[in-house]
Design an enzyme around this catalytic site. Structure first.
Site, PDB file in Angstrom:
ATOM      1  N   GLY A  46       0.849  -1.188   0.000  1.00  0.00           N
ATOM      2  CA  GLY A  46       0.000   0.000   0.000  1.00  0.00           C
ATOM      3  C   GLY A  46       0.881   1.233   0.000  1.00  0.00           C
ATOM      4  N   GLN A  51       2.943  10.048   0.884  1.00  0.00           N
ATOM      5  CA  GLN A  51       4.228   9.342   1.005  1.00  0.00           C
ATOM      6  C   GLN A  51       5.137   9.616  -0.189  1.00  0.00           C
ATOM      7  OE1 GLN A  51       2.269   5.359   2.111  1.00  0.00           O
ATOM      8  NE2 GLN A  51       4.187   5.335   3.258  1.00  0.00           N
ATOM      9  N   CYS A  94       5.712   0.452   7.734  1.00  0.00           N
ATOM     10  CA  CYS A  94       5.338   1.588   6.895  1.00  0.00           C
ATOM     11  C   CYS A  94       6.546   1.950   6.037  1.00  0.00           C
ATOM     12  CB  CYS A  94       4.934   2.773   7.768  1.00  0.00           C
ATOM     13  SG  CYS A  94       4.479   4.233   6.813  1.00  0.00           S
ATOM     14  N   LEU A  95       6.317   2.120   4.736  1.00  0.00           N
ATOM     15  CA  LEU A  95       7.424   2.431   3.828  1.00  0.00           C
ATOM     16  C   LEU A  95       8.080   3.773   4.182  1.00  0.00           C
ATOM     17  CD1 LEU A  95       5.891   1.303   0.405  1.00  0.00           C
ATOM     18  CD2 LEU A  95       7.594   0.094   1.788  1.00  0.00           C
ATOM     19  N   HIS A 136      -4.691   1.813   7.394  1.00  0.00           N
ATOM     20  CA  HIS A 136      -3.339   2.375   7.481  1.00  0.00           C
ATOM     21  C   HIS A 136      -3.154   3.478   6.432  1.00  0.00           C
ATOM     22  CE1 HIS A 136       1.196   1.840   7.999  1.00  0.00           C
ATOM     23  NE2 HIS A 136       1.113   2.548   6.884  1.00  0.00           N
ATOM     24  N   GLU A 137      -3.575   3.183   5.193  1.00  0.00           N
ATOM     25  CA  GLU A 137      -3.389   4.161   4.108  1.00  0.00           C
ATOM     26  C   GLU A 137      -4.303   5.369   4.304  1.00  0.00           C
ATOM     27  OE1 GLU A 137      -0.796   3.756   2.570  1.00  0.00           O
ATOM     28  OE2 GLU A 137      -0.497   1.632   2.969  1.00  0.00           O
ATOM     29  N   HIS A 140      -2.851   7.853   6.586  1.00  0.00           N
ATOM     30  CA  HIS A 140      -1.874   8.750   5.946  1.00  0.00           C
ATOM     31  C   HIS A 140      -2.561   9.981   5.367  1.00  0.00           C
ATOM     32  CE1 HIS A 140       1.981   6.799   6.242  1.00  0.00           C
ATOM     33  NE2 HIS A 140       1.542   5.664   5.742  1.00  0.00           N
TER      34      HIS A 140
HETATM   35 ZN    ZN Z   1       2.456   3.838   5.953  1.00  0.00          ZN
END
Ligand code: ZN
Length: 167
Positions: A46, A51, A94-95, A136-137, A140
């Site tokens: 995701g 991000q 998380c990236l 989660h997304e 963000h």
């Molecule tokens: Zn994340």
């Protein structure tokens, strides 16, 4: 398509509430395609627009590709319409916060409404890992990261070894 740079926490763009996408322009499609490419390259399941430095309400997700079945999804202006009563905790990476996994309690099922790149409206119930990913997304898009789900002590503990600043 191109792979975009993923911004790392504590980039201030990760703490902002993103603006709606509204009308889907050609740039929106290009952004979504580049985000999918970036997500697959990361590799992740995701990725949300902030991000990659874009403060818009859009995220991409593919929860099955790591098992060999690509199913890319693009969520434009998503919202959670309903959440289940059962709360479960999963360890979430998380990236944008590489190397840090956080146990985050969330409803195990959610109904999400969104538009795709053709502007078609969708509404679907997600459960299991997909429910975690969607929440989660969506976090963000509201300027919330995994670290915001734990208390100050736990946060300090998690960040003790974090090297995001030096990257
Ligand atoms: Zn994340």
């Amino acid at each position: 398509m191109s792979v975009l740079q993923i911004v790392r926490w504590p980039d201030p763009g990760l703490t902002e509430v993103c603006a709606p996408v509204g009308e889907i322009a050609p740039e929106t499609r290009a952004l979504a395609e580049n985000m999918l490419e970036t997500m697959y390259a990361a590799p992740g399941r995701g990725l949300a627009a902030p991000q990659v430095g874009v403060q818009r309400r859009l995220f991409v997700m593919d929860v099955t590709w790591k098992e060999g079945k690509r199913a890319p999804m693009v969520f434009v202006d998503p919202e959670i319409l309903w959440s289940g009563d059962t709360i479960v905790s999963h360890s979430e990476g998380c990236l944008s916060i590489p190397g840090i996994s956080v146990e985050v309690p969330r409803p195990d099922r959610v109904r999400c409404a969104w538009r795709d790149l053709e502007g078609r409206a969708h509404s679907q119930v997600f459960e299991g890992f997909a429910a975690v990913c969607v929440q989660h997304e969506l976090d963000h898009l509201n300027g919330i990261v995994t670290l915001d789900h734990v208390d100050a002590d736990r946060r300090a503990e998690l960040l003790a070894d974090y090297d995001g600043l030096s990257a």
